[in-house]
Design a protein around this motif. Structure first.
Motif, PDB file in Angstrom:
ATOM      1  N   ARG A 269      -9.054  36.334  -9.023  1.00 40.95           N
ATOM      2  CA  ARG A 269      -7.617  36.537  -9.215  1.00 40.95           C
ATOM      3  C   ARG A 269      -7.249  38.007  -9.398  1.00 40.95           C
ATOM      4  O   ARG A 269      -6.085  38.370  -9.252  1.00 40.95           O
ATOM      5  N   GLY A 274      -1.802  34.654  -6.750  1.00 37.23           N
ATOM      6  CA  GLY A 274      -1.745  33.224  -7.000  1.00 37.23           C
ATOM      7  C   GLY A 274      -1.386  32.401  -5.785  1.00 37.23           C
ATOM      8  O   GLY A 274      -1.910  31.293  -5.592  1.00 37.23           O
ATOM      9  N   ASN A 314      -9.301  26.303  -9.267  1.00 39.31           N
ATOM     10  CA  ASN A 314      -8.432  27.355  -9.793  1.00 39.31           C
ATOM     11  C   ASN A 314      -6.951  27.117  -9.528  1.00 39.31           C
ATOM     12  O   ASN A 314      -6.130  27.984  -9.843  1.00 39.31           O
ATOM     13  N   VAL A 318      -3.995  28.708 -12.171  1.00 36.05           N
ATOM     14  CA  VAL A 318      -2.938  29.554 -11.621  1.00 36.05           C
ATOM     15  C   VAL A 318      -1.566  29.002 -12.002  1.00 36.05           C
ATOM     16  O   VAL A 318      -0.644  29.756 -12.347  1.00 36.05           O
ATOM     17  N   THR A 322       1.248  30.902 -14.129  1.00 35.00           N
ATOM     18  CA  THR A 322       2.600  31.075 -13.591  1.00 35.00           C
ATOM     19  C   THR A 322       3.644  30.660 -14.622  1.00 35.00           C
ATOM     20  O   THR A 322       4.630  31.369 -14.855  1.00 35.00           O
ATOM     21  N   CYS A 381       4.233  30.701  -7.180  1.00 35.32           N
ATOM     22  CA  CYS A 381       3.165  31.325  -7.958  1.00 35.32           C
ATOM     23  C   CYS A 381       3.059  32.828  -7.713  1.00 35.32           C
ATOM     24  O   CYS A 381       2.124  33.470  -8.204  1.00 35.32           O
TER      25      CYS A 381
END
Length: 395
Positions: A269, A274, A314, A318, A322, A381
């Motif tokens: 990340r 995202g 993931n 995420v 967010t 995101c």
């Protein structure tokens, strides 16, 4: 200056919240070993057992819905400690319940305390990410997955030489030590006042529209995970003819892949935003979910479950990050948690009707459609500025 503005990335900032995630996951893992014991001890038929399990979910969803309000008044650390102590205390009581009514009551409270703890620790994780400017959510969720795997595994091994009540008590004491150790470095997590200074009104509990969208994505993602949890072994055994032990390998591969890849999520990340991470994960999950039904081969299906675990790994972290980056994160995270968990609860019975009118493979086709919907909604995101608009547009 914020209470933790001097934080720097590293073990000191990571381990208090990570240990909380681990303990929460481990308690659910031990609970999973108590389900068949309760069924046998109280002679519960499948319908009654389903009602007991529904009480866990009902307690969690109701508590999650109200957790944002509690965090606004107490802070994340206080709610983590309060709910965590209750969560730990209730586990040893479960195997001592003499009838289904008391068991249902304890399980409802067990789910409620776990739900409050879930929202509080995710809100705390989002706070840390904001204050250190570095992603941590994936590794925190990885600790939750690791807790679930080790909790269930150790508790299962213990049942070879002790009964359910002793097992629950011993594991609870060990987890309580880990929980207490982690709390030493946990910051208060007080919510900054966002009420109108002139009116003195409390901060709003109404979620942002984008949080509801993220909550829908979480519901679909949790539903996809739930499909593998509830239907993988059944599909492998009944549709593809696998033996019982081989059928059980499917979910183990999925869960192991998910837990492992979550620990790689934070470094990824730092280089992938995202939107792309969610879309890439959804593509892998889509392929993985379809490999079994399209191939008709047991081993290809199991490989697909592993790929789906990598893909889903993931997506949820995420989504929580967010929600945590939005104004009033405690409210947004409570919304996402509630909708996500509700999706996990609703998916198995609803998708069971799909199998009834078509085949077991139909369940995985529907779950694959869920991944497409999540990918289409992924632009929410994108990194957002304080105004709530995408950071690239905020000005």
């Amino acid at each position: 200056m914020s209470e933790t503005s001097s934080y720097r990335p590293g073990w000191r900032v990571w381990h208090p919240t990570a240990s909380t995630f681990y303990v929460n996951g481990a308690l659910y893992g031990v609970w999973a070993t108590q389900i068949p014991l309760a069924k046998e001890r109280l002679g519960l038929d499948p319908i009654v057992l389903s009602i007991v399990l529904l009480m866990l979910g009902a307690g969690a969803v109701l508590a999650m819905a109200g957790s944002g309000w509690i965090i606004q008044r107490l802070g994340t650390a206080a709610l983590i400690r309060l709910s965590g102590v209750i969560f730990l205390a209730l586990l040893p009581a479960i195997p001592l319940m003499p009838d289904v009514w008391l068991l249902s009551g304890i399980v409802f409270l067990f789910g409620a305390s776990g739900g409050c703890m879930d929202v509080a620790m995710n809100a705390d994780a989002a706070r840390i990410e904001k204050q250190v400017g570095r992603p941590y959510m994936s590794s925190f969720h990885g600790m939750w997955s690791l807790g679930g795997l080790t909790g269930a595994g150790i508790a299962t091994l213990m049942l070879r030489w002790t009964d359910g009540a002793s097992q629950a008590l011993i594991v609870t004491v060990a987890l309580a030590v880990i929980f207490a150790w982690g709390q030493r470095g946990l910051a208060p997590g007080k919510v900054a006042a966002t009420a109108d200074a002139g009116t003195g009104k409390s901060p709003s509990l109404r979620p942002a529209f984008l949080a509801v969208v993220v909550g829908l994505m979480a519901a679909l993602a949790f539903s996809g995970e739930g499909v593998v949890l509830d239907w993988a072994a059944v599909f492998l055994r009944e549709q593809l003819g696998a033996g019982q032990e081989l059928a059980n390998v499917g979910y183990a591969v999925f869960a192991g892949a998910m837990a492992s890849v979550r620990f790689l999520g934070d470094p990824i990340r730092r280089h992938v935003d995202g939107v792309h991470l969610v879309r890439g994960g959804c593509l892998l999950a889509l392929i993985g979910l379809l490999m079994g039904p399209l191939s008709g081969n047991v081993y290809v299906a199991i490989l697909g479950y592993g790929l789906a675990g990598i893909g889903f790994a993931n997506v949820v972290p995420v989504l929580f990050s967010t929600a945590g980056a939005m104004p009033r994160p405690e409210v947004q995270i409570a919304t996402v948690s509630t909708m996500g968990y509700a999706g996990l609860l609703a998916a198995p019975p609803l998708l069971g009707t799909v199998a009834h009118v078509s085949t077991l493979a139909g369940i995985f086709y529907v779950a694959a459609v869920f991944t497409v919907i999540i990918a289409l909604l992924a632009p929410v995101c994108a990194p957002r500025g304080a105004s709530g608009r995408p950071a690239t547009e905020a000005g």
